[in-house]
Structure formats: C-alpha cells, structure tokens
Scaffold this motif. Structure first.
Motif, PDB file in Angstrom:
ATOM      1  N   ASP A 101       0.993  -1.359  -0.042  1.00  0.00           N
ATOM      2  CA  ASP A 101      -0.038  -0.099  -0.170  1.00  0.00           C
ATOM      3  C   ASP A 101       0.989   1.149  -0.144  1.00  0.00           C
ATOM      4  OD1 ASP A 101      -2.131  -1.579  -0.063  1.00  0.00           O
ATOM      5  OD2 ASP A 101      -2.362  -1.497   2.185  1.00  0.00           O
ATOM      6  N   PHE A 102       1.908   1.248   0.729  1.00  0.00           N
ATOM      7  CA  PHE A 102       2.746   2.180   0.803  1.00  0.00           C
ATOM      8  C   PHE A 102       3.451   2.575  -0.665  1.00  0.00           C
ATOM      9  CE2 PHE A 102       2.862   1.185   5.282  1.00  0.00           C
ATOM     10  CZ  PHE A 102       2.456   2.443   5.952  1.00  0.00           C
ATOM     11  N   GLY A 103       3.757   1.619  -1.383  1.00  0.00           N
ATOM     12  CA  GLY A 103       4.502   1.437  -2.579  1.00  0.00           C
ATOM     13  C   GLY A 103       3.519   2.249  -3.560  1.00  0.00           C
ATOM     14  N   ARG A 104       2.226   1.676  -3.645  1.00  0.00           N
ATOM     15  CA  ARG A 104       1.237   2.246  -4.289  1.00  0.00           C
ATOM     16  C   ARG A 104       1.125   3.821  -4.615  1.00  0.00           C
ATOM     17  NH1 ARG A 104       0.447   1.420  -9.319  1.00  0.00           N
ATOM     18  NH2 ARG A 104       1.105  -0.651  -8.503  1.00  0.00           N
ATOM     19  N   ARG A 105       0.984   4.153  -3.187  1.00  0.00           N
ATOM     20  CA  ARG A 105       0.988   5.615  -3.023  1.00  0.00           C
ATOM     21  C   ARG A 105       1.987   6.388  -3.495  1.00  0.00           C
ATOM     22  NH1 ARG A 105      -0.313   4.265   2.865  1.00  0.00           N
ATOM     23  NH2 ARG A 105      -2.449   3.428   2.621  1.00  0.00           N
ATOM     24  N   ALA A 125       4.469   9.684  -8.038  1.00  0.00           N
ATOM     25  CA  ALA A 125       5.294   9.756  -9.151  1.00  0.00           C
ATOM     26  C   ALA A 125       4.508  10.106 -10.450  1.00  0.00           C
ATOM     27  CB  ALA A 125       6.252   8.797  -9.422  1.00  0.00           C
ATOM     28  N   GLU A 126       3.436   9.409 -10.771  1.00  0.00           N
ATOM     29  CA  GLU A 126       2.516   9.438 -11.961  1.00  0.00           C
ATOM     30  C   GLU A 126       2.187  10.999 -12.104  1.00  0.00           C
ATOM     31  OE1 GLU A 126       0.479   5.010 -12.337  1.00  0.00           O
ATOM     32  OE2 GLU A 126      -0.354   6.783 -11.641  1.00  0.00           O
ATOM     33  N   GLN A 145       9.585   6.153  -9.724  1.00  0.00           N
ATOM     34  CA  GLN A 145       9.783   6.575 -11.087  1.00  0.00           C
ATOM     35  C   GLN A 145      10.000   5.380 -12.030  1.00  0.00           C
ATOM     36  OE1 GLN A 145      11.761   7.868  -8.719  1.00  0.00           O
ATOM     37  NE2 GLN A 145      10.695   9.848  -8.531  1.00  0.00           N
ATOM     38  N   THR A 146      10.755   4.446 -11.770  1.00  0.00           N
ATOM     39  CA  THR A 146      11.116   3.229 -12.453  1.00  0.00           C
ATOM     40  C   THR A 146       9.516   2.397 -12.822  1.00  0.00           C
ATOM     41  OG1 THR A 146      13.369   3.184 -12.055  1.00  0.00           O
ATOM     42  CG2 THR A 146      12.312   0.986 -12.771  1.00  0.00           C
TER      43      THR A 146
END
Length: 555
Positions: A160-164, A169-170, A203-204
């Motif tokens: 969940d943290f990574g998805r945010r 970044a998007e 970003q990657t």
C-alpha cells in the motif's frame, strides 16, 4: 472500632483530595498492606483506657482541614483492604482491589511493548525504510494476493505504501503518462520480453507499468544495492511484476538477483534495458546464447555506454545497442538538472553539513559535474573543479570556477565529489592526505571512482555512524566521512526529481519501441545514438504536457 482508635490512626494516613466532579474516590492498587501487631493494638487500647491524650483530636477544632469527601486508610481488620473515613467520622469499606503481582506487571508491560513495536513498524514503512531484518529475502517464501511468488523483495506487506509512492510519481511524469495513454491501444511492444536492471524507484515503476501497458512482459533487478525503494518493489510484486531487489543487498545478492531475472525456465528475453552495463555483462558471461534472440540493448548511463563501446571495439557486440545517455533529452536534462538538485539533498540527509563557506572539489565537469558545481556555488561554497577534457575545463573557467589538480587542494577541502564515470579518481594516497572530517562521495554511476577497496585494511577502522554513512579512522585519530561506500550518492541516500526522470524514462521507452520494431538491417551490431528527431519528439511531448498540466491547474 472506637472513635478514639480511628482518630489515632488518622495521623498515619495520607489525605487524598478527591475532585468534586468525580464521585468515585481515587483508589491505588499499589497501597502497601499494613501489618499491625497485636501488641500495638493492645498498647493503643490501653493508652486510651488510661486517659492518655490521643495524637489527633477527634472533636471539632478551629484548625482548617483539607476539603475532602473522604479520607483513606489501610484497615488491618479487612485483610489488606482499604477503609474510608468520612468527614463525620464514620468508616466505610472501600471496594476490594485485586493485588497486582510482579507477574501481572510483566504481562502488562509485554503487551504494551508489543503494541509500541507494532506501531513503530507501521510508521517505519516508508521509502527510507532500511530496517535490519536478520532473515534474508532469499530465505523467505513470499506470495502476493494472487498467489504468485515469482519475485524476491524485502516485505510484500508494504504494498500500500508503494502504490501511493507510484501514484505521486505519476503526477510528475506527464510525458510518460501521455505516451501510455496514446500508445496502449496500438500495443507497440506486444510480444516484447524485457529484462531490466535499473534503480527500482517509484519513477522506474511508472516506466515498467507503461511498458506493460504497451504490451511488454518485464522482469527486473536493481543496478545499485542501496537505491531500491522496498515499498515500491512490494507494489510491483503485488502488481504481477517479477522483481528481484531490496535495499541493502550484498554483492552476492546483487548478482543472484540479476541471475534470477535472466535464468528462468520457459522465458527468453528479447530486449535489454540496462543502467551501468551489469546486466549486459552478466548475460555475455553466463548466457551468451541468449543474444541470438535479443533484438537490442538500451543503455542509459555513462559507465554502461563506455562498456558497450569497448565491446563494439573488440568485435564482441552481437546486437544493436542504443546510447540513451548521450541523447539530448537525457544528457542535457537528467544529468544536469537532476544532479543539481539531488546533490544537496543527499549531503544534507547524510551529514547535516552547512554548505556556506565550505571548500569543495568537484572531480569532472561534464553535465553531472556542472549541476553539482552550480548547486554548491549557489549555497555559498567555494568550489574547485578538476577536469582533463579541454573543452569542459574551459567551460568550468567560463562559469567562474577555479580549475585545479586534485593533489593541489586535497589537504584543504572539506568535501570531495567525483562525477567522472572513470576508475580510481580518488585513490588511497589522496585520502591519506585529506583533512580530518573531510566528506567523500560519488555522483557517478559506478562505485569505482573512489578506491574504497584500499581503505579496507587492518590499520584503518570503519565505524558506522548512520545508514550509508561511515567514518574511516586512521591510526592517528584522523577520520574521513565516506558516504554510501562510494556508490551513487543521490539514489543511495536520497531521492531525485521526478519530472526530470520523466524525460529520461520517456526516452528509454521510445528507444525500446524503436529497436523492437525496427526492420531487419536498419541497425547493425553497433552502438547508436537515439535519433535526434525522436529525442526532440520526446522533449516536445514533455514540455507540452508539463505546460498543459500547470496551465489547467491555474485555470
């Protein structure tokens, strides 16, 4: 119990002021049990019978007493319970309280400790998470919510943290998002099987999801042992990507992850996206037959491009390669502006150094060196530059920097930054002559610019100060501050500007599309620059989308 006895015991009781708003008296479960001997009871009783004066007068007196609703005392006749003496002298028994034992306290303390540790673990799950887990990810069996386990990361629970992070970044990668929206219907990468080795950051992740939307299958490893954002890797694994990376890998872990990306049964890569050339080198070394089906290589770093040119010169490059690093959109934007902002961020996070008045030497005045020098000069630092290329050296002079040789200033500078992409720029001889407390770091891709291996000797002591910060101490007590063990400072110790990376990521995606769809014979077994027309198309797309984004927000 007589009134005299009650009055005599009142002197031994602490008066408790009970607030009028709370009708229930304050009862302490830790009140000690008072054990009174029969002799004491007999003596007090006999004293009262003999007519001796009591310590406390029970009858009303002009002395002003505390305003209390009740007074508390231990009652020896109630088995350690408590009795309350009301203002009118009557005695009321308080509710019995369970005696708290040491075992109860330990159990309560343990539960509180577990709760605190759990909350700390939740708070620590951010992109800076580098929590030390004794269990290596290689020894863990992890699966995502769909039951897939074709990945190796730190902790799948950080999804969940990574998805945010990716969603943030998007917002700053408009060109890449526009490419995804415009080309996902055409699927220009349908059938492409891309194996990648880059920094695994938010970003990657946007780039990988864009490539997937354009039809590609991806397997990924990290090109730096410190740059992986663990929560982003978790989000990618949850999304079905085969990711093999975590922050703080060992050298053995690093190559193991690359091998897991390449050596998989039933999956043959046909495109390579590399950063530094390690993935390309590994395939050449271990699986050279794979190049029979690989259509091309896209490389984005100075170090990786140099290695490609060496292969080409030796006649060992058997597939076409695209030099993204020297494309106008990568070199003039990512290398310059990204490093101009991130150099300060990396130094601040690791050392809390003040830049004003510090003497700094920047080794190399390419685009990275230009960005670092400009940022440090703007902060009030005294900046020296070393450069062997005559054109870049002249540029440094024209920009107002003093051009020096490293051995001329090594004794006096406070910070040494390498930005060349070469080997052994700062050797042991120079580090022996540095002043006490000198900060040494690298802004190039490879960790070979600083001769770190020469510092791992018995006479020198390594002392870990904080994450990615080491003191290397000489026998006389002098120490230098080495950051990220000589690896890339900004991505190892901080983050980088997302918008600038949007330009680079879009360039990489276009290069992959070009090589994958190029008719046979267009590109030979050589290193090519990205066509300028394609680079300018990417540039125009970035500027247009960026301008539209902020224009719409103003409206």
């Amino acid at each position: 119990m007589s009134v005299q006895t009650v009055a005599a015991k009142m002197a031994e009781v602490e008066l408790k002021d009970v607030a009028g708003k709370d009708p229930s008296p304050a009862i302490s479960p830790l009140t000690p049990k008072v054990e009174e001997k029969k002799s004491e009871n007999n003596s007090s009783t006999s004293a009262a019978a003999a007519g001796e004066p009591s310590p406390v007068v029970a009858s009303p007196s002009p002395v002003k007493m505390p305003q209390v609703s009740a007074m508390k005392r231990p009652d020896p006749q109630q088995n350690g319970g408590e009795a309350f003496v009301n203002c009118d002298g009557t005695v009321a028994e308080a509710p019995r309280m369970k005696k708290v034992t040491s075992t109860d306290r330990e159990r309560s303390l343990k539960s509180v400790t577990e709760l605190v540790l759990y909350l700390v673990s939740l708070c620590a799950a951010s992109y800076t998470d580098s929590s030390d887990d004794e269990t290596s990810p290689r020894d863990k069996q992890q699966k995502n919510s769909k039951g897939c386990g074709d990945f190796c990361i730190k902790n799948i629970k950080q999804t969940d943290f990574g998805r945010r992070e990716i969603e943030i970044a998007e917002q700053e990668m408009p060109a890449l998002m526009a490419l995804r929206k415009r080309a996902q219907g055409e699927k220009p990468l349908a059938g492409a099987k891309i194996v990648g080795c880059t920094h695994i950051t938010a970003q990657t992740a946007v780039l990988m999801e864009t490539l997937s939307a354009l039809g590609a299958q991806c397997r990924w490893a990290a090109c730096n042992i410190y740059s992986t954002q663990n929560e982003v890797a978790a989000a990618l694994a949850e999304g079905g990507f085969s990711v093999f990376a975590w922050k703080g890998e060992s050298e053995d872990d690093f190559w193991w992850c690359i091998d897991r990306c390449v050596n998989v049964e039933g999956w043959q890569p046909n495109m390579i996206l590399d950063d530094g050339g390690d993935l390309t080198h590994w395939i050449y070394k271990k699986y050279p037959n794979m190049f029979k089906k690989i259509k091309g290589i896209v490389e984005e770093s100075v170090t990786g491009v140099h290695r490609l040119y060496q292969l080409s010169k030796a006649g060992k490059l058997c597939v076409p390669a695209m030099n993204v690093n020297d494309s106008v959109t990568k070199q003039k934007f990512d290398n310059l502006y990204c490093c101009r902002e991130s150099i300060l961020d990396g130094l601040k996070r690791t050392t809390d150094v003040m830049f004003g008045g510090k003497q700094v030497v920047v080794c190399g005045y390419g685009e990275v060196g230009k960005g670092c020098s400009a940022a440090l000069k703007a902060m009030g630092s005294i900046v020296y530059v070393t450069e062997i290329d005559p054109i870049c050296a002249l540029q440094a002079c024209m920009d107002g920097f003093r051009l020096v040789k490293l051995n001329e200033v090594i004794r006096q500078v406070d910070i040494v930054i390498t930005c060349t992409g070469n080997k052994n720029v700062v050797v042991r001889e120079y580090m022996d002559r540095m002043k006490n407390g000198c900060i040494v770091c690298n802004m190039g891709h490879s960790n070979t610019e600083i001769d770190v291996a020469s510092l791992r000797t018995p006479e020198l002591t390594w002392e870990r100060v904080r994450s990615q910060v080491d003191h290397v101490i000489w026998p006389d007590g002098k120490r230098i501050v080495l950051l990220a063990e000589g690896r890339l400072l900004n991505l190892s110790c901080s983050t980088v500007p997302t918008f600038v990376l949007s330009i680079t990521a879009t360039t990489q995606a276009l290069a992959l599309i070009e090589l994958y769809n190029a008719p046979e014979g267009r590109y030979k077994q050589d290193v090519y620059l990205l066509p300028k027309k394609m680079g300018m198309r990417c540039f125009n797309k970035c500027i247009l989308e960026h301008h539209m984004q902020y224009t719409q927000s103003e409206v």
